[in-house]
Scaffold this active site. Structure first.
Site, PDB file in Angstrom:
ATOM      1  N   SER A 244       0.847  -1.192   0.000  1.00 44.21           N
ATOM      2  CA  SER A 244       0.000   0.000   0.000  1.00 44.21           C
ATOM      3  C   SER A 244       0.881   1.238   0.000  1.00 44.21           C
ATOM      4  CB  SER A 244      -0.920   0.037   1.220  1.00 44.21           C
ATOM      5  OG  SER A 244      -1.637   1.261   1.258  1.00 44.21           O
TER       6      SER A 244
ATOM      7  N   LYS B 115     -14.554  -7.913  -5.045  1.00 40.45           N
ATOM      8  CA  LYS B 115     -15.677  -7.473  -5.878  1.00 40.45           C
ATOM      9  C   LYS B 115     -15.754  -5.948  -5.888  1.00 40.45           C
ATOM     10  CE  LYS B 115     -18.531  -5.781  -2.729  1.00 40.45           C
ATOM     11  NZ  LYS B 115     -19.116  -4.423  -2.766  1.00 40.45           N
TER      12      LYS B 115
END
Length: 308
Positions: free
Chosen positions: A36, A91
């Site tokens: 990240s 998703k």
């Protein structure tokens, strides 16, 4: 067999709340690294600011779980697949259908696993609902997915941008369930999308579908709900009414109600391990296709500006 060494790319709320516990609870995996640019990672776990740095410097990984916003996911997935790593897609699996199809082709060529992970399909009531509906005549379906965006998605600017899907980000969970449990395919007939004046994605939507036997399916999505939240699917059949509530965790049949534990992400990672060991992919784009159809065909209505 040796554990699958996996890296999580994107250490936001969903990664910390769901992916990390699921990986650490599954002996088929070991959490090898995190990635990240905006976060320090997890104690004791190697961390890099970019996937480039991880792949160049190590530690070695066999798989990556992409928990980033969908708009940036294609390049990351293509990079990982290019190094032969297996890829888990949160998703929605991508910002467009075409990029997901391109990733599937790349995975097939390199012999890696690509998994489009629809977590709501692993809710406790979904599998028994699918089995019960398999031999029923479907008369009509109602989907009500209403929640408070300020509670569930605070400060997530990307979700309001093109590719972020707006209210379809949670709504696609309902579509992932319904496409899985209904015995026949269905398609969009009409849609109205409600967009705040200051946002590029809808805050509410009303959709009308019909299955291939003519059964009507109505979907009500809204991010402006206050008080009790609604994640309900009701299916009227020739044998009575089936209801899935609490996002699929509770199943009510004419014979009674069944409650289940939260096993969604544990189920996802069990499935991912099985796919990797078997050398297969699982990339179902049916829920995303229906959302794409809604954006393609839906009428736009404008509402007041939205402010967090």
């Amino acid at each position: 067999m040796d554990p699958i060494r996996i890296a999580i790319v994107g250490i936001g709320k969903i990664a910390r709340d769901q992916h990390v516990p699921a990986i650490r609870g599954n002996s088929a995996f070991s959490l090898a690294a995190t990635v990240s640019p905006h976060d320090a990672g997890l104690p004791g776990v190697p961390h890099h600011a970019s996937l480039d740095a991880l792949l160049a410097q190590g530690p070695a990984v066999d798989a990556v779980a992409l928990c980033t916003p969908p708009q940036v996911r294609y390049d990351l997935a293509a990079q990982a697949l290019g190094r032969g790593a297996h890829v888990f897609l949160e998703k929605p699996p991508g910002a467009t259908l075409a990029e997901v199809e391109a990733l599937k082709s790349q995975a097939d060529k390199v012999g890696a696993t690509l998994f489009a992970a629809w977590h709501s399909r692993f809710a406790a009531g979904v599998a028994p609902a699918r089995a019960w509906l398999a031999e029923r005549r479907i008369d009509k379906v109602s989907i009500i997915w209403r929640e408070d965006v300020r509670v569930w998605h605070p400060g997530q600017a990307w979700i309001w941008q093109p590719g972020g899907l707006g209210v379809f980000d949670p709504g696609i969970n309902a579509l992932s369930i319904v496409t899985h449990i209904l015995p026949r395919p269905f398609f969009l007939e009409d849609a109205t999308l409600v967009l705040p004046e200051n946002r590029a994605a809808p805050i509410a939507a009303d959709l009308v579908f019909r299955d291939t036997a003519g059964a009507p399916i109505h979907m009500d999505l809204d991010w402006r709900q206050t008080g009790p939240q609604s994640w309900d699917i009701v299916v009227d059949t020739d044998a009575g009414t089936l209801r899935l509530s609490q996002g699929g965790a509770v199943l009510t049949l004419p014979t009674g109600t069944e409650h289940g534990d939260d096993i969604e992400y544990a189920g996802l990672y069990s499935r991912f391990a099985t796919l990797i060991r078997g050398g297969r992919s699982d990339v179902d784009t049916a829920p995303l296709r229906l959302v794409a159809d809604a954006f393609l065909r839906g009428r736009r209505e404008t509402t007041d500006p939205f402010h967090d």
